[in-house]
Motif scaffolding. Structure first.
Motif, PDB file in Angstrom:
ATOM      1  N   ILE A 130       0.835  -1.205   0.000  1.00  0.00           N
ATOM      2  CA  ILE A 130       0.000   0.000   0.000  1.00  0.00           C
ATOM      3  C   ILE A 130       0.869   1.254   0.000  1.00  0.00           C
ATOM      4  O   ILE A 130       0.565   2.237  -0.688  1.00  0.00           O
ATOM      5  CB  ILE A 130      -0.946  -0.024   1.222  1.00  0.00           C
ATOM      6  CG1 ILE A 130      -1.964  -1.164   1.060  1.00  0.00           C
ATOM      7  CG2 ILE A 130      -1.661   1.309   1.389  1.00  0.00           C
ATOM      8  CD1 ILE A 130      -2.807  -1.404   2.284  1.00  0.00           C
ATOM      9  N   CYS A 131       1.955   1.246   0.759  1.00  0.00           N
ATOM     10  CA  CYS A 131       2.875   2.387   0.755  1.00  0.00           C
ATOM     11  C   CYS A 131       3.466   2.612  -0.630  1.00  0.00           C
ATOM     12  O   CYS A 131       3.641   3.751  -1.075  1.00  0.00           O
ATOM     13  CB  CYS A 131       3.992   2.169   1.776  1.00  0.00           C
ATOM     14  SG  CYS A 131       3.451   2.232   3.495  1.00  0.00           S
ATOM     15  N   ALA A 132       3.775   1.512  -1.318  1.00  0.00           N
ATOM     16  CA  ALA A 132       4.320   1.642  -2.676  1.00  0.00           C
ATOM     17  C   ALA A 132       3.291   2.244  -3.623  1.00  0.00           C
ATOM     18  O   ALA A 132       3.626   3.070  -4.481  1.00  0.00           O
ATOM     19  CB  ALA A 132       4.776   0.276  -3.176  1.00  0.00           C
ATOM     20  N   LEU A 133       2.032   1.851  -3.472  1.00  0.00           N
ATOM     21  CA  LEU A 133       0.976   2.397  -4.328  1.00  0.00           C
ATOM     22  C   LEU A 133       0.757   3.887  -4.097  1.00  0.00           C
ATOM     23  O   LEU A 133       0.408   4.626  -5.005  1.00  0.00           O
ATOM     24  CB  LEU A 133      -0.336   1.644  -4.084  1.00  0.00           C
ATOM     25  CG  LEU A 133      -0.461   0.245  -4.695  1.00  0.00           C
ATOM     26  CD1 LEU A 133      -1.734  -0.419  -4.209  1.00  0.00           C
ATOM     27  CD2 LEU A 133      -0.443   0.318  -6.214  1.00  0.00           C
ATOM     28  N   SER A 134       0.944   4.314  -2.863  1.00  0.00           N
ATOM     29  CA  SER A 134       0.647   5.702  -2.514  1.00  0.00           C
ATOM     30  C   SER A 134       1.834   6.644  -2.731  1.00  0.00           C
ATOM     31  O   SER A 134       1.746   7.823  -2.415  1.00  0.00           O
ATOM     32  CB  SER A 134       0.197   5.785  -1.049  1.00  0.00           C
ATOM     33  OG  SER A 134       1.225   5.332  -0.196  1.00  0.00           O
ATOM     34  N   SER A 135       2.932   6.136  -3.259  1.00  0.00           N
ATOM     35  CA  SER A 135       4.109   6.977  -3.493  1.00  0.00           C
ATOM     36  C   SER A 135       4.537   6.876  -4.946  1.00  0.00           C
ATOM     37  O   SER A 135       4.229   5.923  -5.636  1.00  0.00           O
ATOM     38  CB  SER A 135       5.273   6.537  -2.574  1.00  0.00           C
ATOM     39  OG  SER A 135       5.740   5.266  -2.975  1.00  0.00           O
ATOM     40  N   GLY A 136       5.262   7.868  -5.375  1.00  0.00           N
ATOM     41  CA  GLY A 136       5.827   7.855  -6.713  1.00  0.00           C
ATOM     42  C   GLY A 136       7.315   7.617  -6.672  1.00  0.00           C
ATOM     43  O   GLY A 136       8.059   8.128  -7.516  1.00  0.00           O
ATOM     44  N   SER A 137       7.762   6.838  -5.694  1.00  0.00           N
ATOM     45  CA  SER A 137       9.199   6.635  -5.487  1.00  0.00           C
ATOM     46  C   SER A 137       9.803   5.836  -6.635  1.00  0.00           C
ATOM     47  O   SER A 137       9.114   5.101  -7.348  1.00  0.00           O
ATOM     48  CB  SER A 137       9.436   5.901  -4.170  1.00  0.00           C
ATOM     49  OG  SER A 137       8.792   4.647  -4.188  1.00  0.00           O
ATOM     50  N   SER A 139     -13.247   6.769  -8.261  1.00  0.00           N
ATOM     51  CA  SER A 139     -12.573   7.227  -7.045  1.00  0.00           C
ATOM     52  C   SER A 139     -11.293   6.428  -6.796  1.00  0.00           C
ATOM     53  O   SER A 139     -11.005   5.428  -7.453  1.00  0.00           O
ATOM     54  CB  SER A 139     -13.510   7.093  -5.843  1.00  0.00           C
ATOM     55  OG  SER A 139     -13.775   5.737  -5.570  1.00  0.00           O
ATOM     56  N   GLU A 140     -10.511   6.882  -5.796  1.00  0.00           N
ATOM     57  CA  GLU A 140      -9.257   6.225  -5.437  1.00  0.00           C
ATOM     58  C   GLU A 140      -9.488   4.833  -4.851  1.00  0.00           C
ATOM     59  O   GLU A 140      -8.567   4.007  -4.846  1.00  0.00           O
ATOM     60  CB  GLU A 140      -8.500   7.090  -4.417  1.00  0.00           C
ATOM     61  CG  GLU A 140      -7.868   8.332  -5.008  1.00  0.00           C
ATOM     62  CD  GLU A 140      -6.757   7.976  -5.975  1.00  0.00           C
ATOM     63  OE1 GLU A 140      -5.830   7.236  -5.589  1.00  0.00           O
ATOM     64  OE2 GLU A 140      -6.831   8.418  -7.134  1.00  0.00           O
ATOM     65  N   ARG A 169      -8.336   1.842  -6.885  1.00  0.00           N
ATOM     66  CA  ARG A 169      -6.923   1.461  -6.849  1.00  0.00           C
ATOM     67  C   ARG A 169      -6.579   0.683  -5.588  1.00  0.00           C
ATOM     68  O   ARG A 169      -5.793  -0.262  -5.615  1.00  0.00           O
ATOM     69  CB  ARG A 169      -6.042   2.710  -6.930  1.00  0.00           C
ATOM     70  CG  ARG A 169      -4.548   2.404  -6.810  1.00  0.00           C
ATOM     71  CD  ARG A 169      -3.726   3.661  -6.669  1.00  0.00           C
ATOM     72  NE  ARG A 169      -3.808   4.495  -7.862  1.00  0.00           N
ATOM     73  CZ  ARG A 169      -3.213   5.686  -7.981  1.00  0.00           C
ATOM     74  NH1 ARG A 169      -2.512   6.164  -6.956  1.00  0.00           N
ATOM     75  NH2 ARG A 169      -3.320   6.392  -9.084  1.00  0.00           N
ATOM     76  N   TYR A 170      -7.195   1.071  -4.461  1.00  0.00           N
ATOM     77  CA  TYR A 170      -6.833   0.473  -3.178  1.00  0.00           C
ATOM     78  C   TYR A 170      -7.736  -0.693  -2.770  1.00  0.00           C
ATOM     79  O   TYR A 170      -7.498  -1.312  -1.733  1.00  0.00           O
ATOM     80  CB  TYR A 170      -6.880   1.539  -2.079  1.00  0.00           C
ATOM     81  CG  TYR A 170      -5.791   2.571  -2.197  1.00  0.00           C
ATOM     82  CD1 TYR A 170      -4.496   2.290  -1.766  1.00  0.00           C
ATOM     83  CD2 TYR A 170      -6.043   3.821  -2.739  1.00  0.00           C
ATOM     84  CE1 TYR A 170      -3.488   3.223  -1.871  1.00  0.00           C
ATOM     85  CE2 TYR A 170      -5.044   4.775  -2.853  1.00  0.00           C
ATOM     86  CZ  TYR A 170      -3.767   4.469  -2.422  1.00  0.00           C
ATOM     87  OH  TYR A 170      -2.766   5.401  -2.529  1.00  0.00           O
ATOM     88  N   PHE A 171      -8.765  -0.996  -3.574  1.00  0.00           N
ATOM     89  CA  PHE A 171      -9.746  -2.009  -3.186  1.00  0.00           C
ATOM     90  C   PHE A 171      -9.098  -3.360  -2.886  1.00  0.00           C
ATOM     91  O   PHE A 171      -9.277  -3.923  -1.799  1.00  0.00           O
ATOM     92  CB  PHE A 171     -10.812  -2.167  -4.273  1.00  0.00           C
ATOM     93  CG  PHE A 171     -11.768  -3.294  -4.018  1.00  0.00           C
ATOM     94  CD1 PHE A 171     -12.654  -3.253  -2.955  1.00  0.00           C
ATOM     95  CD2 PHE A 171     -11.773  -4.428  -4.839  1.00  0.00           C
ATOM     96  CE1 PHE A 171     -13.540  -4.293  -2.712  1.00  0.00           C
ATOM     97  CE2 PHE A 171     -12.648  -5.472  -4.603  1.00  0.00           C
ATOM     98  CZ  PHE A 171     -13.537  -5.412  -3.542  1.00  0.00           C
ATOM     99  N   ILE A 172      -8.321  -3.899  -3.812  1.00  0.00           N
ATOM    100  CA  ILE A 172      -7.694  -5.207  -3.611  1.00  0.00           C
ATOM    101  C   ILE A 172      -6.564  -5.147  -2.575  1.00  0.00           C
ATOM    102  O   ILE A 172      -6.510  -6.002  -1.673  1.00  0.00           O
ATOM    103  CB  ILE A 172      -7.217  -5.788  -4.949  1.00  0.00           C
ATOM    104  CG1 ILE A 172      -8.417  -6.235  -5.783  1.00  0.00           C
ATOM    105  CG2 ILE A 172      -6.285  -6.977  -4.723  1.00  0.00           C
ATOM    106  CD1 ILE A 172      -9.283  -7.285  -5.128  1.00  0.00           C
ATOM    107  N   PRO A 173      -5.638  -4.157  -2.651  1.00  0.00           N
ATOM    108  CA  PRO A 173      -4.599  -4.114  -1.610  1.00  0.00           C
ATOM    109  C   PRO A 173      -5.150  -4.027  -0.187  1.00  0.00           C
ATOM    110  O   PRO A 173      -4.593  -4.644   0.731  1.00  0.00           O
ATOM    111  CB  PRO A 173      -3.801  -2.851  -1.975  1.00  0.00           C
ATOM    112  CG  PRO A 173      -3.983  -2.708  -3.445  1.00  0.00           C
ATOM    113  CD  PRO A 173      -5.383  -3.153  -3.712  1.00  0.00           C
ATOM    114  N   VAL A 174      -6.252  -3.283  -0.015  1.00  0.00           N
ATOM    115  CA  VAL A 174      -6.817  -3.116   1.333  1.00  0.00           C
ATOM    116  C   VAL A 174      -7.769  -4.258   1.673  1.00  0.00           C
ATOM    117  O   VAL A 174      -7.614  -4.943   2.690  1.00  0.00           O
ATOM    118  CB  VAL A 174      -7.530  -1.755   1.462  1.00  0.00           C
ATOM    119  CG1 VAL A 174      -8.258  -1.665   2.803  1.00  0.00           C
ATOM    120  CG2 VAL A 174      -6.533  -0.622   1.321  1.00  0.00           C
TER     121      VAL A 174
END
Length: 456
Positions: free
Chosen positions: A188-195, A322-323, A326-331
């Motif tokens: 989830i951290c990887a999804l929420s960053s553009g690192s 909505s966002e 994107r986060y449905f499966i990871p969460v």
């Protein structure tokens, strides 16, 4: 402090060490799963250098700009599963029969050191450019090594916990559940960053190295603790007493048989009387724990059969643009499964119902088969044969919660009770057998997952 039953576990130090060791058994594999995006990007065409710069899909809404996957990218998950499950099963089987011939310290400490070296190599390779095919081969070899040593470590660890009170298998299962939660949070951290992808992957593997080092230090400390030393030596003492008692009974029995004649008993064909073997028979131990063994196998067959092959393919019906999309499966899938699985495993620290001789336990295990059609009837896409019955996201989340907490709780009960259904000196062998059937369930589930997905 020492009680009538031996020294107490001061500050829960032994419990915490087994928790850390449990974390160390599954964290390496979970980190490989978490970094799948990194591996598949490294397997892209060399000319598509831009695809290696940032995590794809995080800052772009145009998926059409992504190049089509290469053969190695498309088949990476299949080969990864194959290279993970087969060594896991094979080495767990070997561990069940060979653990008596290799010292426990060599098995556990050697496996941890080997896993540490694999992750140090993986972290170093993040900074080294390689062509896709050599990188693919090296990655598969590392996956084989991780799961081979992980199988030896897991079987040895459950066997070691069998020497202690029943509650000390729970921290191993709890630590394994926490490993998945940690990996899901990292995703989830990887999804929420553009690192940068390389920086993100390097951080993953360095973190894994730190945890493995912590596990190594914890295991080295374990024999220094009075609580562990008392229970492990108590087992060996009881084993020697048991052997001496059995030998004495045999001699008395022979003397009684010889008394009528007052002469030494002769045996046909010069065959000496059978002396009890020092090593307990694996098959004789299995006959005592077959219910627990088959139960833990069935639990993980059902779990891996649908998770994540089916559960990760469910699509949200309420997100729109909505966002949450994107986060449905990871969460909803990965994070919630691992959190409630961990809670289920942790419940065994305070509750051990039903008992080890109750038939309620195998009945509850068998009842989990209902989750297979329930997830199939959720909004799994694409689908060709079955209708969607549970459209709303809430149904899927409810099923995931019940599915994961029952997996963690029932699996922990079986792993706790297995070594306690045998004699004390047979406990380590029983723990190794239980670990083998756990791995067998994982392998069977991985095979059946292809069938379940095709049926949908």
């Amino acid at each position: 402090m020492t009680t009538s039953s031996g020294p107490s576990d001061r500050y829960k130090a032994v419990w915490l060490i087994f928790f850390i060791l449990g974390l160390g058994t599954l964290l390496p594999w979970n980190f490989f799963l978490t970094a799948t995006m990194y591996f598949t990007n490294r397997l892209g065409d060399p000319q598509n250098i831009s695809s290696l710069e940032r995590l794809p899909g995080l800052n772009s809404t145009d998926e059409g700009q992504q190049p089509p996957p290469t053969y190695l990218q498309a088949r990476f998950n299949n080969f990864m599963t194959l290279c993970a499950m087969l060594p896991l099963l094979i080495f767990t089987c070997l561990n069940s029969f060979l653990h008596q011939r290799i010292p426990q310290k060599v098995r556990i400490l050697g496996s941890l050191v080997a896993i540490l070296l694999v992750f140090m190599m993986t972290a170093a390779l993040v900074k080294i450019p390689l062509d896709p095919l050599p990188f693919f081969v090296i990655t598969m070899v590392k996956i084989i090594l991780i799961n081979s040593f992980g199988a030896i470590l897991q079987g040895s660890l459950f066997g070691l916990a069998g020497l202690l009170p029943v509650s000390y298998t729970a921290p191993i299962m709890s630590g394994q559940g926490m490993a998945g939660t940690f990996a899901a949070l990292a995703m989830i951290c990887a999804l929420s960053s553009g690192s940068l992808l390389a920086d993100s992957a390097f951080g993953y593997f360095i973190t894994a190295c730190v945890v493995i080092l912590l596990a190594i230090g914890s295991y080295i400390l374990l024999p220094r603790l009075d609580f562990f030393r008392y229970h492990s030596m108590k087992d060996k003492t009881e084993y020697r007493v048991h052997e001496r008692h059995a030998e004495l009974e045999t001699k008395i029995d022979l003397i009684k048989k010889d008394e009528p004649n007052g002469v030494e008993q002769s045996y046909p064909n010069n065959t000496p009387p059978q002396v009890p073997s020092e090593k307990p028979s694996v098959f004789s131990i299995f006959k005592k724990i077959w219910v627990m063994s088959l139960s833990v196998c069935f639990i993980f067959t059902v779990t891996i059969g649908v998770y994540p092959a089916v559960t990760a393919e469910v699509k949200t019906t309420i997100a729109g643009s909505s966002e949450w999309k994107r986060y449905f499966i990871p969460v909803s899938c990965f994070l919630m499964f691992n959190i409630f699985d961990w809670l289920g495993r942790s419940l065994t620290a305070i509750c051990l119902w039903p008992g080890k001789d109750s038939w309620h336990l195998p009945f509850m295990v068998a009842a989990r088969i209902v989750f297979i059609p329930l997830f199939m009837l959720c909004n799994v896409q694409p689908r060709s044969h079955m209708p969607v019955f549970f459209h709303h996201d809430a149904w899927y989340i409810i099923f995931i919660i019940l599915f994961s907490i029952s997996n963690g709780y029932l699996a922990s009960l079986c792993m706790c009770f297995g070594p306690k259904k045998v004699l004390t000196h047979e406990a380590e062998t029983a723990g190794a057998i239980m670990a083998f059937f756990l791995s067998l369930g994982l392998a069977l589930g991985a095979v059946l997952s292809f069938l379940f997905r095709v049926v949908i």
